[in-house]
Design a protein around this motif. Structure first.
Motif, short mmCIF file in Angstrom:
data_model
loop_
_atom_site.label_atom_id
_atom_site.label_comp_id
_atom_site.label_asym_id
_atom_site.label_seq_id
_atom_site.Cartn_x
_atom_site.Cartn_y
_atom_site.Cartn_z
N PRO A 1 30.17 53.72 28.36
CA PRO A 1 30.35 54.80 29.34
C PRO A 1 29.58 56.05 28.93
CG PRO A 1 32.29 54.58 27.95
CD PRO A 1 31.40 53.41 27.61
N ALA A 2 29.41 56.95 29.89
CA ALA A 2 28.74 58.21 29.61
C ALA A 2 29.52 59.00 28.57
CB ALA A 2 28.61 59.02 30.90
N PRO A 3 28.84 59.85 27.80
CA PRO A 3 29.54 60.58 26.72
C PRO A 3 30.76 61.36 27.20
CG PRO A 3 27.17 60.81 26.47
CD PRO A 3 27.39 60.11 27.77
N ASP A 4 30.69 61.95 28.41
CA ASP A 4 31.83 62.73 28.90
C ASP A 4 32.98 61.87 29.37
OD1 ASP A 4 30.20 61.81 30.92
OD2 ASP A 4 30.78 63.41 32.31
N LYS A 5 32.77 60.56 29.51
CA LYS A 5 33.83 59.64 29.95
C LYS A 5 34.23 58.68 28.85
CE LYS A 5 32.36 59.68 34.80
NZ LYS A 5 31.97 58.84 35.95
N ASP B 1 50.28 48.69 48.01
CA ASP B 1 49.51 48.17 46.89
C ASP B 1 49.15 49.29 45.93
OD1 ASP B 1 49.53 45.54 47.73
OD2 ASP B 1 47.77 45.83 49.02
N ARG B 2 49.26 48.98 44.65
CA ARG B 2 48.83 49.93 43.62
C ARG B 2 47.39 49.61 43.28
NH1 ARG B 2 48.31 50.14 38.11
NH2 ARG B 2 48.86 52.10 37.07
N MET B 3 46.49 50.48 43.70
CA MET B 3 45.07 50.21 43.48
C MET B 3 44.69 50.48 42.03
SD MET B 3 44.20 49.05 46.28
CE MET B 3 42.43 48.92 45.95
N PRO B 4 43.99 49.55 41.41
CA PRO B 4 43.57 49.77 40.01
C PRO B 4 42.48 50.82 39.94
CG PRO B 4 42.58 47.77 40.88
CD PRO B 4 43.52 48.27 41.93
N SER B 5 42.31 51.39 38.76
CA SER B 5 41.26 52.38 38.58
C SER B 5 39.89 51.72 38.64
CB SER B 5 41.43 53.08 37.22
OG SER B 5 41.18 52.16 36.17
N ALA B 6 38.86 52.54 38.91
CA ALA B 6 37.50 52.01 38.98
C ALA B 6 37.09 51.39 37.65
CB ALA B 6 36.53 53.12 39.37
N GLY B 7 37.54 52.01 36.54
CA GLY B 7 37.19 51.46 35.24
C GLY B 7 37.81 50.10 35.00
N ALA B 8 39.05 49.91 35.47
CA ALA B 8 39.70 48.61 35.30
C ALA B 8 39.00 47.54 36.12
CB ALA B 8 41.17 48.70 35.69
N VAL B 9 38.59 47.89 37.34
CA VAL B 9 37.91 46.92 38.19
C VAL B 9 36.57 46.52 37.61
CG1 VAL B 9 36.86 46.61 40.47
CG2 VAL B 9 39.11 47.66 40.28
N GLN B 10 35.87 47.47 36.99
CA GLN B 10 34.57 47.16 36.40
C GLN B 10 34.68 46.14 35.28
OE1 GLN B 10 33.18 51.12 35.36
NE2 GLN B 10 31.78 51.14 37.08
N ARG B 11 35.84 46.06 34.65
CA ARG B 11 36.03 45.09 33.57
C ARG B 11 36.33 43.69 34.08
NH1 ARG B 11 39.48 47.55 28.58
NH2 ARG B 11 38.18 49.35 28.12
N ASP B 12 36.52 43.53 35.36
CA ASP B 12 36.91 42.24 35.91
C ASP B 12 35.72 41.30 35.97
OD1 ASP B 12 39.37 43.36 36.16
OD2 ASP B 12 39.30 43.59 38.34
N MET B 13 35.35 40.77 34.83
CA MET B 13 34.26 39.81 34.74
C MET B 13 34.85 38.44 34.38
SD MET B 13 31.48 41.94 32.48
CE MET B 13 31.03 43.63 32.89
N LEU B 14 34.47 37.43 35.14
CA LEU B 14 34.95 36.08 34.87
C LEU B 14 33.82 35.23 34.30
CD1 LEU B 14 37.01 35.29 38.11
CD2 LEU B 14 37.85 36.18 35.93
N GLU B 15 34.16 34.38 33.35
CA GLU B 15 33.21 33.36 32.91
C GLU B 15 33.51 32.09 33.71
OE1 GLU B 15 34.05 30.65 30.52
OE2 GLU B 15 36.14 31.05 30.96
N PRO B 16 32.64 31.08 33.68
CA PRO B 16 32.78 29.94 34.60
C PRO B 16 34.13 29.24 34.55
CG PRO B 16 30.60 29.91 33.60
CD PRO B 16 31.36 31.00 32.92
N TYR B 17 34.72 29.07 33.38
CA TYR B 17 35.96 28.31 33.32
C TYR B 17 37.14 29.13 33.82
CZ TYR B 17 33.35 24.72 30.93
OH TYR B 17 32.44 23.74 30.65
N GLU B 18 37.08 30.45 33.76
CA GLU B 18 38.10 31.27 34.39
C GLU B 18 37.99 31.17 35.91
OE1 GLU B 18 38.80 34.82 31.11
OE2 GLU B 18 37.09 34.95 32.47
N ALA B 19 36.75 31.17 36.43
CA ALA B 19 36.56 30.97 37.87
C ALA B 19 37.04 29.59 38.28
CB ALA B 19 35.08 31.16 38.22
N ALA B 20 36.83 28.58 37.43
CA ALA B 20 37.30 27.23 37.74
C ALA B 20 38.81 27.18 37.82
CB ALA B 20 36.78 26.25 36.69
#
Length: 482
Positions: A125-129, A202-221
């Motif tokens: 992240p940027a230094p200020d964040k 609905d409780r919307m997640p923060s933008a930072g939390a959503v950016q971490r939502d990366m799946l690898e192939p077996y998680e998608a499976a």
């Protein structure tokens, strides 16, 4: 330097991705995000040697460094083999935040010079964040198994009825009888609407939390078909690398032989799912049903990891806000039932109050409903992956593209690909029964059908004054290159 670091690796041959899996489990990340962080940790290690000044990691890269340091034997051997010296991690001193921010800015500039591109902002992240905390997983209430779903709602309504009868007999709520019917009805209506809004929004997640939502192939499976789709993906990937061979033709009785192992090459596994698949080998081959059964423990681990990351919902829990709303609704219904029971045998008109109470009963069933595996975050991360997979029909996918294709759309990704001739029929014919962890995910089909039919698409210097040390604002630093 980067190739040397990658060649050394962080995992044992019998525990592929063990380092990344532990990192994900420790911090509530998906394995996909942990893999991305470890890739950036490798680049940070390069920077410690080539930047020419002390470097400072991002908070998440620093977590990977911390985990590596706890594996003291491996870390010491790694440093001696790759760097020829021990790479120290020095703690940061209090009151030097501005100095650390300057060091971090220099690190980002050094990253651009060394690798020819800017560091990914998700991990760097940027230094200020840099010191901002990502939203944690929402609090939940673990629901006893005997009270899940509609049974919890029925129990709540029956308790409210019993409490209303008891209150009438003991006159516990007698002062409320002095409230005019129209006023009581208005207050009860507003309270019901407020409870429903607070419990269902609905409780919307923060933008930072959503950016971490990366799946690898077996998680998608797992999302598309649980253990069965994970096993299918592993079989295809092992076949692509030549570890498994093309399946033979069925016998006269229609029985298919196991997928044969290639005895001429070393069976190297790049993922725990592939290791689990090969562990089911018997009689020189792998049967798909056995691979599915061997995959179930790993599928359970993936499920727990995705729930911890907030991408999948815990079906055995209620969001805490919904649990509190359900409790408040039960209290309101105690008052409503008590007033209704008092009105029996009198001339008071209670038709509208009865209708409102029945609406509250319906709301109780809605609040107590069992969560689906899918949630807004899972759909948000799966949607672009499905769009990407849609392009595979124009060209035969390979590598990770093939893994994602099979994970998300099953055998459709293998259409007209002679490398896997006969593979689709084999894995579809071997489907196993039983509950699939991913069943109910909003991927356009049920988990069981996804794994059994090809027509289904699922869709400078350290802050501590040490020489050659890097530092980080999270409270520690380490060795930079000389």
């Amino acid at each position: 330097m980067l190739e040397r670091i990658e060649r050394h690796g962080f995992n044992a041959s019998d525990d592929p991705l063990g380092f990344e899996s532990r990192l994900a489990d420790d911090h509530g990340w998906t394995l996909g995000y942990a893999l991305a962080v470890v890739d950036e940790y490798r680049r940070f290690l390069v920077l410690t040697q080539v930047a020419g000044h002390t470097v400072s990691p991002s908070p998440d890269v620093d977590e990977a460094w911390h985990l590596h340091l706890t594996r003291t034997v491996h870390y010491g051997a790694f440093c001696a083999d790759v760097f020829g010296r021990f790479l120290h991690h020095e703690p940061a001193k209090a009151g030097e935040d501005e100095r650390h921010r300057d060091m971090y800015r220099e690190t980002l500039a050094g990253y651009r010079r060394a690798f020819g591109s800017s560091a990914p902002s998700v991990i760097w992240p940027a230094p200020d964040k840099r010191g901002e905390q990502h939203a944690s997983r929402p609090a939940t209430w673990t629901v006893p198994h005997m009270l899940r779903g509609h049974r919890l709602a029925i129990t709540g309504v029956l308790v409210a009825v019993a409490a209303g009868l008891l209150s009438r007999d003991l006159d516990l709520l007698a002062p409320l009888q002095d409230i005019p019917p129209s006023t009581f009805l208005l207050v009860a209506l507003l309270a019901t609407v407020a409870i429903g809004w607070l419990g269902l929004r609905d409780r919307m997640p923060s933008a930072g939390a959503v950016q971490r939502d990366m799946l690898e192939p077996y998680e998608a499976a797992w999302f598309s078909g649980g253990a069965e789709r994970m096993a299918m993906t592993a079989v295809v990937m092992l076949t692509e690398r030549g570890i498994l061979l093309a399946p033979g033709k069925p016998s006269e009785r229609g029985q298919r032989p196991p997928i044969p192992l290639n005895a001429t090459i070393e069976a190297r596994c790049d993922h725990p799912a592939e290791l689990a698949c090969l562990s089911a080998a018997a009689d020189g081959g792998v049967r798909f049903t056995a691979a599915c059964e061997a995959m179930r423990p790993l599928a359970g681990q993936v499920e727990r990891r995705l729930v911890a990351a907030g991408i999948a919902s815990d079906m055995g829990a209620l969001p805490l806000r919904r649990a509190w709303a359900l409790l408040a609704l039960c209290v309101l219904q105690v008052v409503e039932f008590e007033r209704i029971f008092h009105a029996f045998g009198s001339s008071n008109r209670i038709g509208f109050l009865v209708l409102l109470t029945l609406a509250g009963v319906v709301l109780a069933f809605v609040l107590a409903r069992q969560a689906r595996r899918a949630n807004p975050r899972s759909e948000r991360v799966l949607r672009p992956l499905r769009l990407m997979v849609g392009r595979y029909k124009k060209q035969a996918p390979v590598g990770e593209a093939l893994a994602f294709g099979v994970a998300l759309i099953g055998g459709t990704a293998l259409a007209d690909d002679l490398r896997f001739d006969g593979m689709k029929q084999l894995v579809y014919a071997g489907g196993v029964s039983g509950r699939v962890p991913g069943k109910g995910i909003a991927s356009g089909c049920s988990a069981s059908s996804c794994s059994s039919c090809s027509a289904c698409s699922g869709d400078g210097g350290g802050s501590s004054g040490c020489g050659g040390g890097s530092a980080c604002s999270s409270g520690c630093g380490g060795g930079g290159g000389d």
